[in-house]
Design a protein around this motif. Structure first.
Motif, PDB file in Angstrom:
ATOM      1  N   ALA A 165      -4.884  -2.303  -0.110  1.00  0.00           N
ATOM      2  CA  ALA A 165      -5.693  -1.282  -0.775  1.00  0.00           C
ATOM      3  C   ALA A 165      -6.061  -0.162   0.186  1.00  0.00           C
ATOM      4  O   ALA A 165      -6.035   1.025  -0.180  1.00  0.00           O
ATOM      5  CB  ALA A 165      -6.951  -1.911  -1.352  1.00  0.00           C
ATOM      6  N   GLY A 166      -6.418  -0.527   1.421  1.00  0.00           N
ATOM      7  CA  GLY A 166      -6.748   0.501   2.409  1.00  0.00           C
ATOM      8  C   GLY A 166      -5.565   1.394   2.715  1.00  0.00           C
ATOM      9  O   GLY A 166      -5.710   2.619   2.813  1.00  0.00           O
ATOM     10  N   VAL A 167      -4.389   0.804   2.844  1.00  0.00           N
ATOM     11  CA  VAL A 167      -3.185   1.597   3.106  1.00  0.00           C
ATOM     12  C   VAL A 167      -2.877   2.510   1.918  1.00  0.00           C
ATOM     13  O   VAL A 167      -2.503   3.670   2.090  1.00  0.00           O
ATOM     14  CB  VAL A 167      -1.984   0.687   3.424  1.00  0.00           C
ATOM     15  CG1 VAL A 167      -0.681   1.479   3.472  1.00  0.00           C
ATOM     16  CG2 VAL A 167      -2.202  -0.029   4.757  1.00  0.00           C
ATOM     17  N   ALA A 168      -3.044   1.994   0.706  1.00  0.00           N
ATOM     18  CA  ALA A 168      -2.788   2.817  -0.490  1.00  0.00           C
ATOM     19  C   ALA A 168      -3.693   4.043  -0.505  1.00  0.00           C
ATOM     20  O   ALA A 168      -3.258   5.147  -0.860  1.00  0.00           O
ATOM     21  CB  ALA A 168      -3.000   1.979  -1.755  1.00  0.00           C
ATOM     22  N   ALA A 169      -4.954   3.864  -0.130  1.00  0.00           N
ATOM     23  CA  ALA A 169      -5.875   4.998  -0.070  1.00  0.00           C
ATOM     24  C   ALA A 169      -5.478   5.966   1.039  1.00  0.00           C
ATOM     25  O   ALA A 169      -5.483   7.189   0.853  1.00  0.00           O
ATOM     26  CB  ALA A 169      -7.301   4.500   0.150  1.00  0.00           C
ATOM     27  N   ALA A 170      -5.126   5.416   2.204  1.00  0.00           N
ATOM     28  CA  ALA A 170      -4.722   6.268   3.326  1.00  0.00           C
ATOM     29  C   ALA A 170      -3.449   7.042   3.018  1.00  0.00           C
ATOM     30  O   ALA A 170      -3.279   8.188   3.460  1.00  0.00           O
ATOM     31  CB  ALA A 170      -4.531   5.408   4.578  1.00  0.00           C
ATOM     32  N   MET A 171      -2.543   6.436   2.252  1.00  0.00           N
ATOM     33  CA  MET A 171      -1.305   7.127   1.870  1.00  0.00           C
ATOM     34  C   MET A 171      -1.591   8.398   1.070  1.00  0.00           C
ATOM     35  O   MET A 171      -0.809   9.347   1.082  1.00  0.00           O
ATOM     36  CB  MET A 171      -0.423   6.190   1.046  1.00  0.00           C
ATOM     37  CG  MET A 171       0.351   5.170   1.856  1.00  0.00           C
ATOM     38  SD  MET A 171       1.659   5.901   2.854  1.00  0.00           S
ATOM     39  CE  MET A 171       2.737   6.556   1.567  1.00  0.00           C
ATOM     40  N   GLY A 179       0.804  -1.200   0.000  1.00  0.00           N
ATOM     41  CA  GLY A 179       0.000   0.000   0.000  1.00  0.00           C
ATOM     42  C   GLY A 179       0.842   1.258   0.000  1.00  0.00           C
ATOM     43  O   GLY A 179       0.500   2.246  -0.665  1.00  0.00           O
ATOM     44  N   VAL A 180       1.938   1.223   0.721  1.00  0.00           N
ATOM     45  CA  VAL A 180       2.859   2.367   0.741  1.00  0.00           C
ATOM     46  C   VAL A 180       3.460   2.575  -0.641  1.00  0.00           C
ATOM     47  O   VAL A 180       3.511   3.700  -1.157  1.00  0.00           O
ATOM     48  CB  VAL A 180       3.973   2.130   1.791  1.00  0.00           C
ATOM     49  CG1 VAL A 180       5.082   3.164   1.644  1.00  0.00           C
ATOM     50  CG2 VAL A 180       3.383   2.174   3.198  1.00  0.00           C
ATOM     51  N   PHE A 181       3.905   1.494  -1.248  1.00  0.00           N
ATOM     52  CA  PHE A 181       4.565   1.579  -2.552  1.00  0.00           C
ATOM     53  C   PHE A 181       3.607   2.080  -3.629  1.00  0.00           C
ATOM     54  O   PHE A 181       3.986   2.873  -4.493  1.00  0.00           O
ATOM     55  CB  PHE A 181       5.116   0.200  -2.937  1.00  0.00           C
ATOM     56  CG  PHE A 181       5.834   0.178  -4.251  1.00  0.00           C
ATOM     57  CD1 PHE A 181       7.122   0.677  -4.367  1.00  0.00           C
ATOM     58  CD2 PHE A 181       5.225  -0.359  -5.376  1.00  0.00           C
ATOM     59  CE1 PHE A 181       7.790   0.664  -5.583  1.00  0.00           C
ATOM     60  CE2 PHE A 181       5.882  -0.376  -6.591  1.00  0.00           C
ATOM     61  CZ  PHE A 181       7.170   0.140  -6.700  1.00  0.00           C
ATOM     62  N   ALA A 182       2.355   1.603  -3.581  1.00  0.00           N
ATOM     63  CA  ALA A 182       1.357   1.980  -4.584  1.00  0.00           C
ATOM     64  C   ALA A 182       0.432   3.063  -4.023  1.00  0.00           C
ATOM     65  O   ALA A 182      -0.784   2.996  -4.177  1.00  0.00           O
ATOM     66  CB  ALA A 182       0.558   0.761  -5.022  1.00  0.00           C
TER      67      ALA A 182
END
Length: 266
Positions: free
Chosen positions: A184-190, A149-152
């Motif tokens: 996916a949740g982390v990607a959105a939060a990022m 998620g961080v990377f994307a």
């Protein structure tokens, strides 16, 4: 929380400095959760409260993490090496190079899914057959999904794609879905998304009729009623271990929703 009907428009990505700070926070938060959870595993909430009360500091002189953090670092190394070009062959080769083909030495920590995967790899089985063990549905992928998620950042679909590739060596079915929801949740939060968008992004990348999606919807629906309601809506009675991906992921996102995204409250 607002009803989860669709994913709101993704926020515009911030500067590289802002993303770097969020990345650091995501990975430190993962390590904090690991350290807080390790000594309390298999304890009842009442026992945890009686033993420690409310913990407000997260830094100690002695390291307290487990294989959960170690495997998240492993997934981060995979992405640092291969980025968006990551393949199952890359993931399998890294399992051999960094874990399976080495003498264990002081390393002792691993969950059922990791142990099963290592046993299969050492027997010569290749991905995705290496993921065919009794705990392919465990939270072992979800626990290491944050780096994807961080990377994307800002791209939940890509985060879900990458974590499924990472997980193809060790997980299947609900185990993959759990990892995809977290990534996916982390990607959105990022990208600075609000809580409702983070949860909707997690749900959007997994099948509606999956155990993980059903558990997640129950957790978020109960979030406004508080911690105990979330737990009652999600926890599976009668199963003695704490490694069910649908349960663990729903509890994590349920706590996040209950706290309206505040880390300390969650």
């Amino acid at each position: 929380m607002a009803p989860i009907a669709r994913i709101p428009s993704a926020p515009v990505l911030e500067s590289a400095v802002g993303l770097r700070e969020r990345a650091r926070g995501a990975l430190l938060g993962l390590a904090v959760g690991d350290a807080l959870g390790a000594p309390a595993e298999n304890m009842k909430p009442s026992e945890i409260r009686a033993t420690w009360g409310r913990i407000t500091g997260y830094v100690a002189d002695r390291p307290a993490g487990t294989d959960d953090t170690e495997y998240a670092i492993f997934s981060g190394l995979l992405l640092a090496r291969h980025g968006h070009a990551l393949t199952p062959a890359h993931a399998e080769a890294a399992w051999h190079e960094l874990i399976a083909d080495r003498a264990e030495g002081p390393f002792r920590g691993a969950g059922f899914s990791e142990r099963g995967t290592l046993e299969n790899l050492r027997r010569g089985l290749a991905a995705p057959i290496s993921a065919q063990h009794r705990h392919a549905w465990s939270d072992g992928l979800a626990m290491r999904a944050a780096p994807c998620g961080v990377f994307a950042a800002g791209r939940p679909d890509e985060a879900a794609r990458l974590v499924a590739i990472d997980g193809s060596v060790s997980h299947d079915g609900e185990g993959i879905y759990g990892g995809q929801a977290v990534a996916a949740g982390v990607a959105a939060a990022m990208a600075g998304a609000p809580v409702v968008t983070v949860v909707a992004s997690a749900l959007a990348v997994i099948p509606d009729d999956s155990w993980t999606a059903r558990s997640l919807r129950r957790a978020v629906t109960a979030a406004h009623l508080g911690e105990r309601a979330v737990r009652s809506a999600v926890v599976i009675g009668g199963y003695p271990w704490t490694d069910l991906a649908p349960e663990a992921v729903a509890l994590a996102l349920g706590a996040y929703a209950t706290a309206d995204g505040d880390f300390e409250q969650a």
